[in-house]
Design a protein around this motif. Structure first.
Motif, short mmCIF file in Angstrom:
data_model
loop_
_atom_site.label_atom_id
_atom_site.label_comp_id
_atom_site.label_asym_id
_atom_site.label_seq_id
_atom_site.Cartn_x
_atom_site.Cartn_y
_atom_site.Cartn_z
N PRO A 15 56.64 23.00 -9.51
CA PRO A 15 57.93 22.40 -8.56
C PRO A 15 57.23 21.40 -7.19
CG PRO A 15 57.85 24.42 -7.37
CD PRO A 15 56.70 24.31 -7.84
N ARG A 20 63.90 19.16 -5.77
CA ARG A 20 64.61 20.22 -6.14
C ARG A 20 65.45 20.00 -4.63
NH1 ARG A 20 62.00 23.89 -9.20
NH2 ARG A 20 62.54 24.70 -8.72
N ALA A 27 70.79 20.77 -8.76
CA ALA A 27 71.06 22.54 -9.33
C ALA A 27 71.50 23.13 -10.21
CB ALA A 27 71.37 22.71 -7.98
N PHE A 28 71.41 23.91 -11.06
CA PHE A 28 71.90 24.17 -12.30
C PHE A 28 72.74 25.56 -11.27
CE2 PHE A 28 69.88 20.86 -14.43
CZ PHE A 28 68.87 21.32 -14.95
N SER A 31 71.23 31.72 -12.96
CA SER A 31 69.86 31.88 -12.47
C SER A 31 69.43 31.83 -14.40
CB SER A 31 69.53 32.82 -12.30
OG SER A 31 69.68 34.20 -12.41
N SER A 32 70.12 32.22 -15.50
CA SER A 32 69.03 32.59 -16.92
C SER A 32 69.11 31.32 -17.71
CB SER A 32 70.89 33.51 -17.97
OG SER A 32 71.24 32.19 -17.87
N LEU A 65 50.35 26.87 -1.14
CA LEU A 65 50.45 28.03 -2.72
C LEU A 65 49.11 27.93 -2.02
CD1 LEU A 65 51.96 25.76 -5.49
CD2 LEU A 65 52.99 27.89 -4.22
N THR B 3 73.52 16.70 -16.57
CA THR B 3 73.35 17.44 -15.92
C THR B 3 74.99 17.14 -15.10
OG1 THR B 3 71.64 17.38 -15.15
CG2 THR B 3 72.97 19.06 -14.11
N LEU B 6 77.99 17.89 -10.30
CA LEU B 6 79.17 18.40 -8.82
C LEU B 6 80.29 17.89 -8.07
CD1 LEU B 6 76.64 20.85 -7.99
CD2 LEU B 6 78.32 21.61 -8.87
N LEU B 10 83.36 21.00 -5.13
CA LEU B 10 83.53 22.72 -4.82
C LEU B 10 84.84 22.39 -3.30
CD1 LEU B 10 79.95 22.24 -4.17
CD2 LEU B 10 80.67 23.73 -6.26
N ARG B 12 85.02 21.59 -0.34
CA ARG B 12 84.90 21.44 1.16
C ARG B 12 85.73 20.93 1.98
NH1 ARG B 12 81.29 24.55 0.30
NH2 ARG B 12 79.72 24.48 -1.15
N LEU B 27 73.95 27.73 -4.99
CA LEU B 27 73.57 27.06 -5.99
C LEU B 27 71.79 26.63 -6.01
CD1 LEU B 27 76.96 24.96 -6.96
CD2 LEU B 27 76.50 27.01 -8.03
N ILE B 28 71.39 27.80 -6.28
CA ILE B 28 70.02 27.20 -5.85
C ILE B 28 68.95 28.28 -7.09
CG2 ILE B 28 67.91 27.40 -4.85
CD1 ILE B 28 69.54 27.43 -2.26
N LEU B 29 68.38 26.89 -8.18
CA LEU B 29 67.12 27.93 -8.52
C LEU B 29 66.68 29.29 -8.20
CD1 LEU B 29 65.60 25.18 -10.59
CD2 LEU B 29 67.47 26.59 -12.28
N ALA B 30 67.17 30.38 -9.32
CA ALA B 30 65.94 31.50 -8.65
C ALA B 30 65.07 31.63 -9.35
CB ALA B 30 66.24 32.55 -9.41
N ARG B 32 63.27 33.35 -11.30
CA ARG B 32 63.32 34.42 -12.09
C ARG B 32 63.56 33.81 -13.33
NH1 ARG B 32 66.99 38.32 -12.14
NH2 ARG B 32 65.22 39.46 -13.59
N VAL B 33 64.04 34.37 -14.02
CA VAL B 33 64.54 33.55 -15.73
C VAL B 33 65.50 35.67 -16.87
CG1 VAL B 33 63.51 31.34 -16.02
CG2 VAL B 33 62.43 33.67 -17.56
N GLY B 34 66.46 35.18 -17.05
CA GLY B 34 67.03 36.40 -17.60
C GLY B 34 66.43 36.32 -18.71
N LEU B 107 56.34 32.46 -12.31
CA LEU B 107 57.24 31.62 -11.43
C LEU B 107 57.52 32.13 -9.71
CD1 LEU B 107 60.65 31.50 -13.53
CD2 LEU B 107 59.62 29.44 -12.10
N PHE B 110 54.51 30.81 -8.71
CA PHE B 110 54.60 28.70 -8.25
C PHE B 110 56.26 28.75 -8.61
CE2 PHE B 110 50.70 27.29 -8.33
CZ PHE B 110 50.25 28.40 -9.81
N PRO B 111 56.22 29.27 -6.97
CA PRO B 111 57.88 29.67 -6.24
C PRO B 111 58.45 28.32 -6.39
CG PRO B 111 56.91 30.68 -4.82
CD PRO B 111 55.92 30.17 -5.54
N ASN B 112 60.14 28.24 -6.68
CA ASN B 112 61.36 27.40 -5.91
C ASN B 112 61.45 27.96 -4.04
OD1 ASN B 112 62.90 25.19 -5.48
ND2 ASN B 112 64.52 26.52 -6.40
#
Lengths: 305, 117
Positions: A15, A20, A27-28, A31-32, A65, B3, B6, B10, B12, B27-30, B32-34, B107, B110-112
């Motif tokens: 990343p 980001r 941002a999406f 999380s899926s 990292l 995309t 936005l 929201l 605000r 609204l932050i990318l986690a 992990r994926v589902g 992930l 190498f996390p976000n």
């Protein structure tokens, strides 16, 4: 992350902090969605043992990292072959594959063999595994000495029985401690295992590799006061799990259910001899497991694998 | 497809309209994926198991009396295991992405970074 099949690589793009945490457009929701990472200027290829890579380039150091839990050996290192019989086979008997393997071994890099593994004729993988399981705090010397004392005790007991027995019985008495050990552990192996499965909830607890989210299966109407929440389901076990359970039960039995002053070799030799004759507490535990599996055999349909 | 924007969605202070989105999580990318939606399998080797258990009931749970049934059960279990492995290898072949478990491990390594420093 993209799988670049045209290059034959699975490449991860780390990343880049600029895109980001910057605009909200990146941002999406939810999380899926698979994480789409922006590609930096240069491609970075990483090797993992999980993903079999063909290429392995130099890994540049990235700030923030650090890689943990990796092996000093890169993927091209092969495991050592300590079995002398493998090398003693005459050239005529080898198949094409084995010839190719032996040729490769001459040039490829090989990992160092662990200290406990030898190419001696007395080497026994089952005994080594049992010694490792008996070991506490890394004290391999003590565990190995206990094992040799156990085998000696078994041999002594059998020889006493042999000399005290008549001629016909002497033929039936087994005196080799290694065969007694192997046979005892084989007698202790359970044939079927039990696994707890949670029903009526949002997850099912199967073996560790299968945690999947599923809706609960349609179940027949049960009478009101009785709603099974968690049931134990009989399940076939792989061979290594069976061997592990046999050894684990034997060790647990010998560690916990003995008098304070009896030593481990004495107790273990006694349990091994009893298991060899299909008696004793470990065999009883195996039978209890079988009986419970037999009692719950109707629940076997709750399995999904 | 780009995309979805936005802008003005929201609730605000600077937003005059009523909000379109009211997210309950940031609204932050986690990292992990589902999980993939897998089709439910059914239990394998039920017949061999029931045959073996019938043999046990007759012979008081002695293993040496039921050798053949036990061997059949083991063979069935190893065949089912092999079939399952083949199916999972075929499913996650070249065309599909990585399975979710491996993706999550990647992930984790190498996390976000949702923070600046």
């Amino acid at each position: 992350m993209q799988c670049r099949t045209d290059l034959g690589l699975c490449v991860a793009f780390p990343p880049s902090p600029v895109t980001r945490s910057g605009t909200q457009k990146a941002a999406f929701v939810g999380s899926s969605w698979p994480a789409k990472m922006a590609a930096p200027a240069g491609k970075v290829a990483r090797g993992w043992s999980v993903l079999a890579l063909t290429l392995r380039t130099a890994v540049p150091r990235l700030p923030g990292l650090t890689q943990v839990r990796w092996s000093r050996y890169s993927p091209e290192y092969r495991d050592p072959q300590t079995d002398k019989e493998y090398y003693r086979k005459p050239l005529a008997e080898l198949t094409e594959e084995e010839k190719c393997e032996q040729e490769l071994r001459k040039t490829q890099l090989i990992k160092a063999a662990p200290a406990a593994k030898t190419s001696s004729v007395f080497e026994d993988p089952v005994i080594s595994k049992f010694i490792n399981m008996m070991m506490k705090g890394g004290n391999k010397v003590l565990a190995r000495s206990l094992m040799t004392q156990t085998l000696e005790a078994v041999k002594r007991k059998q020889f006493e029985k042999y000399h005290a027995a008549s001629a016909e019985e002497q033929a039936t008495i087994e005196r080799n401690p290694y065969t007694i050990f192997h046979q005892a552990l084989k007698n202790c192996e359970p044939v079927i295992g039990l696994v707890p499965i949670l029903r009526g909830g949002h997850f099912y607890q199967g073996p560790g590799s299968l945690r999947i989210h599923q809706p609960p299966p349609p179940r027949p109407a049960t009478p009101l006061p009785f709603r099974p929440r968690c049931c134990v389901v009989p399940v076939p076990l792989p061979a290594r799990r069976r061997r592990f359970l046999a050894m684990k039960w034997m060790l647990t039995e010998c560690r916990e259910k003995k008098h304070r002053r009896t030593l481990m070799p004495e107790k273990l030799s006694h349990e091994l001899l009893e298991a060899f004759h299909n008696q004793g507490p470990v065999i009883k535990k195996k039978h209890d497991m079988h009986k419970m599996a037999e009692a719950n055999r109707a629940l076997a349909h709750y399995r999904w694998w | 497809m780009a995309t979805p924007s936005l802008r003005g969605r929201l609730p605000r202070l600077g937003n005059p309209r009523k909000p379109i989105l009211k997210p309950n999580k940031p609204l932050i990318l986690a990292n992990r994926v589902g999980e993939r939606r897998r089709d439910k399998g059914e239990a394998t080797c039920i017949t061999e198991m029931s045959v073996m258990m019938a043999c046990w009931k007759q012979n008081e749970f002695r293993d040496e009396a039921c050798r053949k049934e036990i061997q059949d059960f083991f063979d069935c279990a190893s065949r089912a295991e092999g079939a399952r492995k083949m199916r999972s290898i075929q499913d996650t072949g070249e065309s599909r992405n990585l399975p979710p478990m491996k993706l999550n491990k990647l992930l984790q390594r190498f996390p976000n970074k949702s923070h600046v420093s």
